[in-house]
Design an enzyme around this catalytic site. Sequence first.
Site, PDB file in Angstrom:
ATOM      1  N   ASP A  17      30.027  72.503 -63.213  1.00 47.58           N
ATOM      2  CA  ASP A  17      29.017  72.966 -62.261  1.00 47.58           C
ATOM      3  C   ASP A  17      27.646  72.589 -62.796  1.00 47.58           C
ATOM      4  OD1 ASP A  17      28.130  74.212 -59.961  1.00 47.58           O
ATOM      5  OD2 ASP A  17      28.154  76.222 -60.801  1.00 47.58           O
ATOM      6  N   LYS A 132      29.366  69.795 -49.285  1.00 51.96           N
ATOM      7  CA  LYS A 132      29.177  71.235 -49.426  1.00 51.96           C
ATOM      8  C   LYS A 132      28.346  71.761 -48.253  1.00 51.96           C
ATOM      9  CE  LYS A 132      28.502  73.272 -53.415  1.00 51.96           C
ATOM     10  NZ  LYS A 132      27.910  73.611 -54.731  1.00 51.96           N
ATOM     11  N   THR A 156      30.614  76.666 -49.377  1.00 49.94           N
ATOM     12  CA  THR A 156      29.961  77.367 -50.472  1.00 49.94           C
ATOM     13  C   THR A 156      29.297  78.649 -49.981  1.00 49.94           C
ATOM     14  OG1 THR A 156      28.434  77.047 -52.331  1.00 49.94           O
ATOM     15  CG2 THR A 156      27.815  76.058 -50.224  1.00 49.94           C
ATOM     16  N   PHE A 178      32.033  82.975 -54.703  1.00 54.06           N
ATOM     17  CA  PHE A 178      31.057  83.153 -55.777  1.00 54.06           C
ATOM     18  C   PHE A 178      31.313  84.446 -56.547  1.00 54.06           C
ATOM     19  CE2 PHE A 178      27.089  80.378 -55.006  1.00 54.06           C
ATOM     20  CZ  PHE A 178      27.863  79.304 -54.646  1.00 54.06           C
TER      21      PHE A 178
END
Length: 323
Positions: A17, A132, A156, A178
Amino acid sequence: MPSKLEQLRATTVVVADTGDIEAVRRLKPQDCTTNPTLLLKGIETPAAGPILEEALSWGKRQGGSREGVVAAICDRLAVAFGAELAGIVPGRVSTEVDADLSFDIAGSVAKARAIIAAYEAHGIPRERILIKVAATWEGIRAAEILQREGIDCNLTLLFSLPQAAACADAKVFLISPFVGRIFDWYVKAGGGPYTGETDPGVQSVRQIYAYYKSHGIGTVVMGASFRNVGQIEALAGCDRLTISPALLDELAASDGDLPRRLSPENVENAPARLHLDEKGFRFALNEDAMAAEKLSEGIRLFEKDLRALRDLVARGLEEAKAA
């Protein structure tokens, strides 16, 4: 005994990431994800100098409004970074649609098509790229269109089961729930202290994983946004995990047993199947204060960093023209 990172790789696809090219070379992940925040940080690294210089030189030769040229340079930078990363990792690179398109279906689709065309101009096929898109109702609808065109998407800013269920119905390739931002919200609300087992972000990903596996949903679950290695260890066995270089280094330096926590053959307490129309999706999201707040906040933060990137590019363009 192998390091915890090596043990994790045995059960989970490890994704970096970061936009730091040198870190990706050193860590050798399978895939790599970027976003406006990581791209902004990546531009500040020494390896990014030639990429930024080329993009600004290209921008000097473009016509049109200053705002349009700056936006085009930012797009060129995102793809140039992605192309560089694609030359290092054997798998996929995720590139994000602009955050200010999070509620614009047509705009998101057009931007995604342009990103894919730019990658193909670099000789990188769409099969190596994930687009994304924020997991808003509009983002999910855009992804549904793109998936039908053979453009795989990474949804996302995902914080809830309703978002995950809508993504599954849209047949998106991958979601990024997340963990860390969910954890942050509950800590700020007075919760904790949490262990890896009680962490609300970990529990959210486990619930989504169980939902997908028990209902035969093929969408990939990639946990994201980690605050500590305990959260990562608690999700060992998840399809994919996208992890910052600092936490990857910490795992690489750690020994001890890292047992598998998630397995498609062993899921429990899976939620019932959901099929949400727009009204149902918006109501369910609104009912979850954490998910609604973190989705809105995430879009604002990505848009803020996108503006900062555009400001940096605008200054660089002016300096390049004056040189």
